[in-house]
Design a protein around this motif. Structure first.
Motif, PDB file in Angstrom:
ATOM      1  N   GLN A  21       0.826  -1.204   0.000  1.00  0.00           N
ATOM      2  CA  GLN A  21       0.000   0.000   0.000  1.00  0.00           C
ATOM      3  C   GLN A  21       0.860   1.253   0.000  1.00  0.00           C
ATOM      4  O   GLN A  21       0.559   2.225  -0.692  1.00  0.00           O
ATOM      5  CB  GLN A  21      -0.933   0.010   1.214  1.00  0.00           C
ATOM      6  CG  GLN A  21      -2.093  -0.943   1.075  1.00  0.00           C
ATOM      7  CD  GLN A  21      -2.997  -0.911   2.290  1.00  0.00           C
ATOM      8  OE1 GLN A  21      -2.522  -0.805   3.422  1.00  0.00           O
ATOM      9  NE2 GLN A  21      -4.294  -0.994   2.050  1.00  0.00           N
ATOM     10  N   GLU A  22       1.931   1.245   0.771  1.00  0.00           N
ATOM     11  CA  GLU A  22       2.849   2.385   0.794  1.00  0.00           C
ATOM     12  C   GLU A  22       3.481   2.592  -0.584  1.00  0.00           C
ATOM     13  O   GLU A  22       3.560   3.715  -1.071  1.00  0.00           O
ATOM     14  CB  GLU A  22       3.952   2.176   1.839  1.00  0.00           C
ATOM     15  CG  GLU A  22       3.486   2.287   3.258  1.00  0.00           C
ATOM     16  CD  GLU A  22       3.126   3.705   3.648  1.00  0.00           C
ATOM     17  OE1 GLU A  22       3.806   4.642   3.207  1.00  0.00           O
ATOM     18  OE2 GLU A  22       2.145   3.871   4.390  1.00  0.00           O
ATOM     19  N   ARG A  25       1.253   4.226  -3.252  1.00  0.00           N
ATOM     20  CA  ARG A  25       1.125   5.685  -3.181  1.00  0.00           C
ATOM     21  C   ARG A  25       2.145   6.360  -4.088  1.00  0.00           C
ATOM     22  O   ARG A  25       1.900   7.446  -4.606  1.00  0.00           O
ATOM     23  CB  ARG A  25       1.315   6.182  -1.754  1.00  0.00           C
ATOM     24  CG  ARG A  25       0.138   5.950  -0.897  1.00  0.00           C
ATOM     25  CD  ARG A  25       0.270   6.674   0.444  1.00  0.00           C
ATOM     26  NE  ARG A  25      -0.622   5.997   1.371  1.00  0.00           N
ATOM     27  CZ  ARG A  25      -0.278   5.588   2.577  1.00  0.00           C
ATOM     28  NH1 ARG A  25       0.922   5.797   3.035  1.00  0.00           N
ATOM     29  NH2 ARG A  25      -1.148   4.978   3.337  1.00  0.00           N
ATOM     30  N   ASN A  43      -2.415   8.354  -9.023  1.00  0.00           N
ATOM     31  CA  ASN A  43      -1.474   7.526  -8.273  1.00  0.00           C
ATOM     32  C   ASN A  43      -2.011   6.114  -8.130  1.00  0.00           C
ATOM     33  O   ASN A  43      -3.102   5.808  -8.613  1.00  0.00           O
ATOM     34  CB  ASN A  43      -1.135   8.160  -6.914  1.00  0.00           C
ATOM     35  CG  ASN A  43      -2.309   8.234  -5.971  1.00  0.00           C
ATOM     36  OD1 ASN A  43      -3.326   7.556  -6.123  1.00  0.00           O
ATOM     37  ND2 ASN A  43      -2.184   9.077  -4.952  1.00  0.00           N
ATOM     38  N   GLN A  45      -3.328   4.695  -5.780  1.00  0.00           N
ATOM     39  CA  GLN A  45      -4.546   4.594  -4.977  1.00  0.00           C
ATOM     40  C   GLN A  45      -5.736   5.153  -5.754  1.00  0.00           C
ATOM     41  O   GLN A  45      -6.777   5.436  -5.178  1.00  0.00           O
ATOM     42  CB  GLN A  45      -4.363   5.314  -3.655  1.00  0.00           C
ATOM     43  CG  GLN A  45      -3.322   4.620  -2.796  1.00  0.00           C
ATOM     44  CD  GLN A  45      -3.127   5.317  -1.476  1.00  0.00           C
ATOM     45  OE1 GLN A  45      -3.089   6.537  -1.400  1.00  0.00           O
ATOM     46  NE2 GLN A  45      -2.995   4.531  -0.430  1.00  0.00           N
TER      47      GLN A  45
END
Length: 107
Positions: A21-22, A25, A43, A45
């Motif tokens: 998840q990081e 981003r 991005n 996300q």
């Protein structure tokens, strides 16, 4: 199977998904429409982070065309970032059907 091993594996998976998840981003893709007259950047996300308009496409007499170009560029950017995510994380996801990563119309 040892329940402590299951918990350890679950924690490792949770940590790995947190890292993914990081990293997502930091992913970025730009989609375009109208021969690059409209460019939209998103991005990993699926958040729009930028938009660039060629002055030639800004005609107050043809707002509907500009709106269509923005939507088309956004769709292009979404498809590009989805492909990036599948290419980078596909093996880790193991064929899971994750919302946002399955292009519209494909299930």
């Amino acid at each position: 199977m040892n329940p402590f091993d299951i918990m350890k594996n679950a924690q490792e998976l949770q940590d790995q998904f947190g890292r993914i998840q990081e990293e997502m981003r930091d992913l970025s893709e730009t989609g375009s429409a109208g021969g690059n007259m409209v460019q939209v950047t998103i991005n990993g996300q699926m958040e729009m982070t930028g938009i660039k308009l060629d002055p030639a496409c800004v005609d107050n007499r043809d707002i509907p065309m500009l709106q269509d170009l923005i939507v088309a560029a956004h769709h292009d950017a979404i498809e590009r970032i989805q492909q990036d995510i599948k290419d980078k994380y596909g093996p880790l996801l193991g064929g899971l059907n994750i919302p946002g990563l399955t292009p519209a119309g494909n299930t």
